[in-house]
Design a protein around this motif. Sequence first.
Motif, PDB file in Angstrom:
ATOM      1  N   MET A  93      51.254  -3.057 -45.294  1.00 20.62           N
ATOM      2  CA  MET A  93      50.085  -2.190 -45.438  1.00 20.62           C
ATOM      3  C   MET A  93      50.095  -1.002 -44.472  1.00 20.62           C
ATOM      4  SD  MET A  93      47.141  -5.071 -46.288  1.00 20.62           S
ATOM      5  CE  MET A  93      46.722  -5.241 -44.600  1.00 20.62           C
ATOM      6  N   ALA A  94      51.092  -0.921 -43.604  1.00 20.52           N
ATOM      7  CA  ALA A  94      51.128   0.146 -42.599  1.00 20.52           C
ATOM      8  C   ALA A  94      51.403   1.497 -43.255  1.00 20.52           C
ATOM      9  CB  ALA A  94      52.201  -0.158 -41.561  1.00 20.52           C
ATOM     10  N   SER A  95      50.849   2.532 -42.640  1.00 19.63           N
ATOM     11  CA  SER A  95      51.099   3.891 -43.102  1.00 19.63           C
ATOM     12  C   SER A  95      52.521   4.296 -42.693  1.00 19.63           C
ATOM     13  CB  SER A  95      50.093   4.849 -42.464  1.00 19.63           C
ATOM     14  OG  SER A  95      50.380   5.005 -41.078  1.00 19.63           O
ATOM     15  N   PRO A  96      53.057   5.350 -43.303  1.00 19.62           N
ATOM     16  CA  PRO A  96      54.392   5.820 -42.892  1.00 19.62           C
ATOM     17  C   PRO A  96      54.463   6.153 -41.397  1.00 19.62           C
ATOM     18  CG  PRO A  96      53.788   6.809 -44.975  1.00 19.62           C
ATOM     19  CD  PRO A  96      52.572   6.066 -44.475  1.00 19.62           C
ATOM     20  N   ILE A  97      53.404   6.731 -40.855  1.00 17.08           N
ATOM     21  CA  ILE A  97      53.380   7.045 -39.419  1.00 17.08           C
ATOM     22  C   ILE A  97      53.419   5.764 -38.607  1.00 17.08           C
ATOM     23  CG2 ILE A  97      51.966   7.980 -37.542  1.00 17.08           C
ATOM     24  CD1 ILE A  97      51.057  10.179 -39.476  1.00 17.08           C
ATOM     25  N   ASP A  98      52.643   4.762 -39.014  1.00 13.27           N
ATOM     26  CA  ASP A  98      52.657   3.481 -38.303  1.00 13.27           C
ATOM     27  C   ASP A  98      54.033   2.829 -38.350  1.00 13.27           C
ATOM     28  OD1 ASP A  98      49.999   3.437 -37.382  1.00 13.27           O
ATOM     29  OD2 ASP A  98      49.283   2.676 -39.305  1.00 13.27           O
ATOM     30  N   LEU A  99      54.711   2.937 -39.485  1.00  6.08           N
ATOM     31  CA  LEU A  99      56.048   2.355 -39.601  1.00  6.08           C
ATOM     32  C   LEU A  99      57.032   3.026 -38.640  1.00  6.08           C
ATOM     33  CD1 LEU A  99      56.304   1.924 -43.471  1.00  6.08           C
ATOM     34  CD2 LEU A  99      56.019   0.109 -41.755  1.00  6.08           C
ATOM     35  N   ILE A 100      56.962   4.346 -38.542  1.00  8.42           N
ATOM     36  CA  ILE A 100      57.831   5.074 -37.610  1.00  8.42           C
ATOM     37  C   ILE A 100      57.534   4.629 -36.184  1.00  8.42           C
ATOM     38  CG2 ILE A 100      58.382   7.364 -36.663  1.00  8.42           C
ATOM     39  CD1 ILE A 100      59.552   6.925 -39.451  1.00  8.42           C
ATOM     40  N   ILE A 101      56.267   4.536 -35.839  1.00  9.25           N
ATOM     41  CA  ILE A 101      55.863   4.103 -34.498  1.00  9.25           C
ATOM     42  C   ILE A 101      56.384   2.697 -34.219  1.00  9.25           C
ATOM     43  CG2 ILE A 101      53.852   3.454 -33.094  1.00  9.25           C
ATOM     44  CD1 ILE A 101      52.403   5.897 -34.399  1.00  9.25           C
ATOM     45  N   MET A 102      56.288   1.807 -35.208  1.00 10.83           N
ATOM     46  CA  MET A 102      56.794   0.436 -35.028  1.00 10.83           C
ATOM     47  C   MET A 102      58.305   0.436 -34.797  1.00 10.83           C
ATOM     48  SD  MET A 102      54.758  -2.074 -37.615  1.00 10.83           S
ATOM     49  CE  MET A 102      54.039  -1.003 -38.843  1.00 10.83           C
ATOM     50  N   LEU A 103      59.012   1.316 -35.485  1.00  4.73           N
ATOM     51  CA  LEU A 103      60.459   1.392 -35.284  1.00  4.73           C
ATOM     52  C   LEU A 103      60.785   1.840 -33.867  1.00  4.73           C
ATOM     53  CD1 LEU A 103      61.565   2.911 -38.711  1.00  4.73           C
ATOM     54  CD2 LEU A 103      62.070   0.607 -37.850  1.00  4.73           C
ATOM     55  N   TYR A 104      60.075   2.855 -33.387  1.00  7.76           N
ATOM     56  CA  TYR A 104      60.306   3.296 -32.004  1.00  7.76           C
ATOM     57  C   TYR A 104      59.991   2.171 -31.014  1.00  7.76           C
ATOM     58  CZ  TYR A 104      60.940   8.156 -33.459  1.00  7.76           C
ATOM     59  OH  TYR A 104      61.413   9.312 -34.022  1.00  7.76           O
ATOM     60  N   GLU A 105      58.865   1.492 -31.232  1.00  7.26           N
ATOM     61  CA  GLU A 105      58.498   0.367 -30.353  1.00  7.26           C
ATOM     62  C   GLU A 105      59.586  -0.699 -30.350  1.00  7.26           C
ATOM     63  OE1 GLU A 105      54.775  -0.840 -32.139  1.00  7.26           O
ATOM     64  OE2 GLU A 105      53.629   0.045 -30.498  1.00  7.26           O
ATOM     65  N   GLY A 106      60.074  -1.024 -31.536  1.00  5.00           N
ATOM     66  CA  GLY A 106      61.098  -2.052 -31.648  1.00  5.00           C
ATOM     67  C   GLY A 106      62.387  -1.671 -30.960  1.00  5.00           C
ATOM     68  N   CYS A 107      62.779  -0.424 -31.087  1.00  2.00           N
ATOM     69  CA  CYS A 107      64.014   0.037 -30.448  1.00  2.00           C
ATOM     70  C   CYS A 107      63.883  -0.005 -28.931  1.00  2.00           C
ATOM     71  CB  CYS A 107      64.361   1.440 -30.929  1.00  2.00           C
ATOM     72  SG  CYS A 107      65.999   1.981 -30.390  1.00  2.00           S
ATOM     73  N   ILE A 108      62.774   0.491 -28.427  1.00  3.31           N
ATOM     74  CA  ILE A 108      62.529   0.474 -26.980  1.00  3.31           C
ATOM     75  C   ILE A 108      62.559  -0.968 -26.476  1.00  3.31           C
ATOM     76  CG2 ILE A 108      60.787   0.909 -25.189  1.00  3.31           C
ATOM     77  CD1 ILE A 108      59.896   3.352 -27.021  1.00  3.31           C
ATOM     78  N   LYS A 109      61.909  -1.859 -27.196  1.00  4.50           N
ATOM     79  CA  LYS A 109      61.870  -3.275 -26.810  1.00  4.50           C
ATOM     80  C   LYS A 109      63.281  -3.855 -26.752  1.00  4.50           C
ATOM     81  CE  LYS A 109      60.355  -7.783 -28.499  1.00  4.50           C
ATOM     82  NZ  LYS A 109      59.650  -8.480 -29.584  1.00  4.50           N
ATOM     83  N   GLN A 110      64.087  -3.595 -27.777  1.00  7.19           N
ATOM     84  CA  GLN A 110      65.441  -4.148 -27.812  1.00  7.19           C
ATOM     85  C   GLN A 110      66.309  -3.608 -26.677  1.00  7.19           C
ATOM     86  OE1 GLN A 110      66.464  -6.723 -29.622  1.00  7.19           O
ATOM     87  NE2 GLN A 110      64.375  -6.776 -30.434  1.00  7.19           N
ATOM     88  N   LEU A 111      66.165  -2.333 -26.357  1.00 10.73           N
ATOM     89  CA  LEU A 111      66.955  -1.752 -25.270  1.00 10.73           C
ATOM     90  C   LEU A 111      66.540  -2.332 -23.915  1.00 10.73           C
ATOM     91  CD1 LEU A 111      67.122   1.929 -26.528  1.00 10.73           C
ATOM     92  CD2 LEU A 111      68.944   0.200 -26.594  1.00 10.73           C
ATOM     93  N   LYS A 112      65.252  -2.528 -23.726  1.00  8.43           N
ATOM     94  CA  LYS A 112      64.784  -3.135 -22.474  1.00  8.43           C
ATOM     95  C   LYS A 112      65.230  -4.594 -22.379  1.00  8.43           C
ATOM     96  CE  LYS A 112      60.879  -0.078 -21.592  1.00  8.43           C
ATOM     97  NZ  LYS A 112      59.413   0.036 -21.444  1.00  8.43           N
ATOM     98  N   LEU A 113      65.189  -5.299 -23.501  1.00 11.91           N
ATOM     99  CA  LEU A 113      65.669  -6.684 -23.510  1.00 11.91           C
ATOM    100  C   LEU A 113      67.161  -6.745 -23.196  1.00 11.91           C
ATOM    101  CD1 LEU A 113      63.829  -8.248 -26.586  1.00 11.91           C
ATOM    102  CD2 LEU A 113      63.597  -8.942 -24.187  1.00 11.91           C
ATOM    103  N   ALA A 114      67.915  -5.795 -23.714  1.00 15.87           N
ATOM    104  CA  ALA A 114      69.353  -5.753 -23.431  1.00 15.87           C
ATOM    105  C   ALA A 114      69.600  -5.642 -21.927  1.00 15.87           C
ATOM    106  CB  ALA A 114      70.014  -4.583 -24.162  1.00 15.87           C
ATOM    107  N   LYS A 115      68.806  -4.820 -21.272  1.00 17.22           N
ATOM    108  CA  LYS A 115      68.955  -4.670 -19.819  1.00 17.22           C
ATOM    109  C   LYS A 115      68.633  -5.982 -19.101  1.00 17.22           C
ATOM    110  CE  LYS A 115      67.791  -0.922 -17.794  1.00 17.22           C
ATOM    111  NZ  LYS A 115      67.159   0.254 -17.245  1.00 17.22           N
ATOM    112  N   ILE A 116      67.592  -6.655 -19.547  1.00 14.55           N
ATOM    113  CA  ILE A 116      67.213  -7.933 -18.928  1.00 14.55           C
ATOM    114  C   ILE A 116      68.326  -8.965 -19.136  1.00 14.55           C
ATOM    115  CG2 ILE A 116      65.615  -9.890 -19.091  1.00 14.55           C
ATOM    116  CD1 ILE A 116      63.407  -7.755 -19.754  1.00 14.55           C
ATOM    117  N   HIS A 117      68.835  -9.030 -20.352  1.00 15.47           N
ATOM    118  CA  HIS A 117      69.902  -9.990 -20.644  1.00 15.47           C
ATOM    119  C   HIS A 117      71.157  -9.678 -19.824  1.00 15.47           C
ATOM    120  CE1 HIS A 117      67.674 -12.156 -23.601  1.00 15.47           C
ATOM    121  NE2 HIS A 117      67.595 -11.131 -24.441  1.00 15.47           N
TER     122      HIS A 117
END
Length: 135
Positions: free
Chosen positions: A20-44
């Motif tokens: 149900m997310a808008s296209p803008i929300d989907l883009i924002i979620m993608l950025y959030e997800g990428c940032i999260k994965q990169l930070k997790l990579a550093k922790i790992h």
Amino acid sequence: MAFYATANLQDQYKRDYITMASPIDLIIMLYEGCIKQLKLAKIHKENNELDKVSECFQKAEDIILELVGSLNLSISISENLLELYQFMLDEIVQANITKDMERVDPVIEMMTLLYEAWNEIKVKAESDIYTQNEE
């Protein structure tokens, strides 16, 4: 048994939210997800969990490729974003090969700036819709 029911409800909520997310929300979620994965990579990496580092980098790459796929190349700024995404992908690949986590910091910074810009766009769009509805 209750744990599985709760987990299934959470999964269903996430699927519904994305659907149900808008296209803008989907883009924002993608950025959030990428940032999260990169930070997790550093922790790992700090925990010497190299298989998990590679997994996080692969997820970040997949997210950036999804962002590339969402570009409308008839819009001039999309070409600039494409170059930026290519740079990010190259840095993530090199960081994954060399495990040089310093290469990840600029990517996180750029992703964060893009995330913030899209959030501003969302706020502006919502404000414009609210203003139009009041008229």
